[in-house]
Design a protein around this motif. Structure first.
Motif, short mmCIF file in Angstrom:
data_model
loop_
_atom_site.label_atom_id
_atom_site.label_comp_id
_atom_site.label_asym_id
_atom_site.label_seq_id
_atom_site.Cartn_x
_atom_site.Cartn_y
_atom_site.Cartn_z
N LEU A 110 37.21 52.18 51.78
CA LEU A 110 37.32 52.46 50.30
C LEU A 110 37.78 52.17 49.42
O LEU A 110 37.13 52.68 47.94
CB LEU A 110 38.07 54.11 51.10
N GLY A 111 39.09 51.66 49.18
CA GLY A 111 39.59 51.03 48.32
C GLY A 111 38.19 50.11 47.58
O GLY A 111 38.08 50.15 46.82
N ILE A 112 37.23 49.03 47.95
CA ILE A 112 37.30 48.36 47.80
C ILE A 112 35.51 49.23 47.21
O ILE A 112 35.30 48.98 46.45
CB ILE A 112 36.43 47.09 48.44
N LEU A 113 35.54 49.92 47.55
CA LEU A 113 33.33 50.77 47.14
C LEU A 113 33.89 51.92 46.21
O LEU A 113 33.55 52.27 44.59
CB LEU A 113 32.87 52.09 48.29
N LEU A 114 35.14 52.47 45.90
CA LEU A 114 35.93 53.16 44.58
C LEU A 114 35.98 52.08 43.88
O LEU A 114 35.76 51.80 42.33
CB LEU A 114 37.37 53.75 45.51
N ALA A 115 36.36 51.04 43.98
CA ALA A 115 36.73 49.56 42.94
C ALA A 115 34.94 48.79 42.30
O ALA A 115 35.40 48.97 41.07
CB ALA A 115 37.93 48.62 42.89
N VAL A 116 33.76 49.11 43.10
CA VAL A 116 33.13 48.09 42.71
C VAL A 116 32.27 49.83 41.93
O VAL A 116 31.69 49.06 40.28
CB VAL A 116 32.11 48.49 44.35
N VAL A 175 42.65 49.96 45.79
CA VAL A 175 41.94 50.49 44.55
C VAL A 175 42.31 49.46 43.10
O VAL A 175 41.78 48.26 42.66
CB VAL A 175 41.47 52.29 44.27
N VAL A 176 43.61 50.10 42.89
CA VAL A 176 44.35 49.29 41.49
C VAL A 176 43.91 47.86 41.79
O VAL A 176 43.63 46.87 40.98
CB VAL A 176 45.64 49.67 42.37
N GLY A 177 44.48 47.18 43.01
CA GLY A 177 44.24 45.34 42.60
C GLY A 177 42.97 45.38 42.87
O GLY A 177 42.52 44.28 42.35
N ARG A 183 37.92 42.83 37.60
CA ARG A 183 38.00 42.43 35.87
C ARG A 183 38.49 41.04 35.37
O ARG A 183 38.79 40.80 34.05
CB ARG A 183 38.52 43.97 35.05
N SER A 184 39.45 40.31 36.41
CA SER A 184 39.80 39.31 36.10
C SER A 184 38.62 38.01 36.01
O SER A 184 39.57 37.28 34.58
CB SER A 184 40.23 38.56 37.28
N PRO A 185 37.56 37.73 36.15
CA PRO A 185 36.95 36.79 35.68
C PRO A 185 37.16 36.72 33.80
O PRO A 185 36.89 37.83 32.27
CB PRO A 185 35.82 37.02 35.99
N GLU A 186 36.94 36.00 32.93
CA GLU A 186 37.15 35.53 31.98
C GLU A 186 35.62 35.26 31.05
O GLU A 186 34.60 35.53 32.35
CB GLU A 186 37.48 33.85 31.55
N ALA A 187 35.91 36.10 30.06
CA ALA A 187 34.08 36.21 29.29
C ALA A 187 33.41 35.69 28.92
O ALA A 187 32.82 35.68 29.06
CB ALA A 187 34.48 36.97 27.70
N PRO A 214 41.71 37.18 45.48
CA PRO A 214 43.88 36.69 45.77
C PRO A 214 44.27 38.68 45.63
O PRO A 214 44.88 38.88 46.38
CB PRO A 214 43.54 36.10 44.42
N PHE A 215 43.68 39.30 44.43
CA PHE A 215 44.00 40.50 44.66
C PHE A 215 43.91 41.20 45.86
O PHE A 215 44.56 42.18 45.80
CB PHE A 215 42.98 41.18 43.07
#
Length: 293
Positions: A110-116, A175-177, A183-187, A214-215
């Motif tokens: 559920l957390g992964i789906l919500l994060a996506v 979800v938070v992680g 969003r961690s990849p650089e622009a 890692p997150f």
């Protein structure tokens, strides 16, 4: 000598030793009034120090059992009791572990789906994320009985209500992680994939997902501990015949404080074992992805 003092084992051993010493000290302070009343009723005024300590640390129902009393109860309940009977902590641990594992699985998915959804949809980010955060402000002890009662009314009993309570506690750190991880990849890396005309799914699987692992594992370590807490809390209002929660409740009813502390020690052991298992999976995953050891 310096290397020994700076070692991790020495640091952990020092902390554990300090906790045990403080524990024994508090056992004296909290159990002393009862022991003094026992001596007063027996009209004993001159008790040797060694006898006084022996009596203090061997009370049948101490306010705070000494570490050796908890260790004895833990050993008896784990290694000497039949693991298929309610007298065994293994019996109760397995029931709690089943609800923990199912709830943790639901919570992680559920957390992964919500994060996506949050990362790929601005409307979901603005509307859903505040509700996800607000959901954790509700005390689990307040909603656990309601969840159990509502699900019992529709015929869902046993493992499912406890697993849903575990899901409620474990999905939030995931979800938070994962939002942070996605969003961690650089622009610069995102721009590079865009120059190659990569689709959204290709960006996700080739960049965002590997960067988020890692997150994911860090949040899973927090989530599995929360899931265990949820399973134990879910066992309290049900009056279940098994589980560490019911063991804690029975110990509270009958004043068996050593039983309560032994169950808490088993819960801590389960939590540590689950975190070690997740850490092992993380290590294997990192090696499979070519990360340095």
């Amino acid at each position: 000598m310096k290397s020994i003092l700076e070692s991790r084992t020495f640091a952990i051993g020092t902390v554990v030793l300090a906790i045990i010493v403080i524990w024994y000290g508090f056992a004296i302070v909290l159990n002393l009034p009862w022991q003094q009343s026992v001596y007063a009723r027996a009209d004993l005024t001159d008790v040797p120090l060694f006898q006084w300590l022996a009596d203090l640390y061997s009370q049948q129902r101490p306010v705070l059992p000494a570490p050796h009393q908890v260790a004895v109860e833990f050993y008896t309940s784990v290694f000497q009791a039949n693991p298929t009977t309610p007298r065994s902590l293994i019996f109760h641990a397995w029931i709690t572990l089943s609800a923990t594992g199912l709830g943790f699985l639901f919570g992680t998915l559920l957390g992964i789906l919500l994060a996506v959804s949050i990362v790929h949809n601005r409307a979901m980010d603005r509307s859903l994320m505040p509700w996800v955060i607000a959901s954790q402000t509700i005390p689990i002890l307040a909603i656990a009985p309601m969840i159990v009662v509502v699900l019992n009314s529709v015929g869902l009993t046993g493992l499912i209500p406890k697993a849903l309570i575990s899901t409620y506690l474990s999905f939030f750190p995931v979800v938070v992680g994962m939002v942070k991880g996605f969003r961690s990849p650089e622009a610069l890396h995102l721009d590079l994939l865009r120059t190659y005309h990569a689709s959204t799914s290709q960006v996700f699987w080739k960049l965002r997902w590997p960067a988020s692992l890692p997150f994911l594992f860090a949040s899973m370590k927090v989530g599995v501990a929360a899931s265990l807490v949820g399973a134990i809390v879910g066992e309290l209002p049900t009056g279940a015949a098994g589980g560490l929660g019911s063991r804690l409740l029975a110990g509270s009813y009958y004043g068996q404080t050593t039983q309560i502390w032994a169950a808490l020690l088993m819960a801590a052991t389960l939590s540590a074992g689950l975190i070690v298992a997740i850490n092992a999976i993380q290590t294997l995953t990192s090696k499979a992805m070519g990360a340095p050891a």
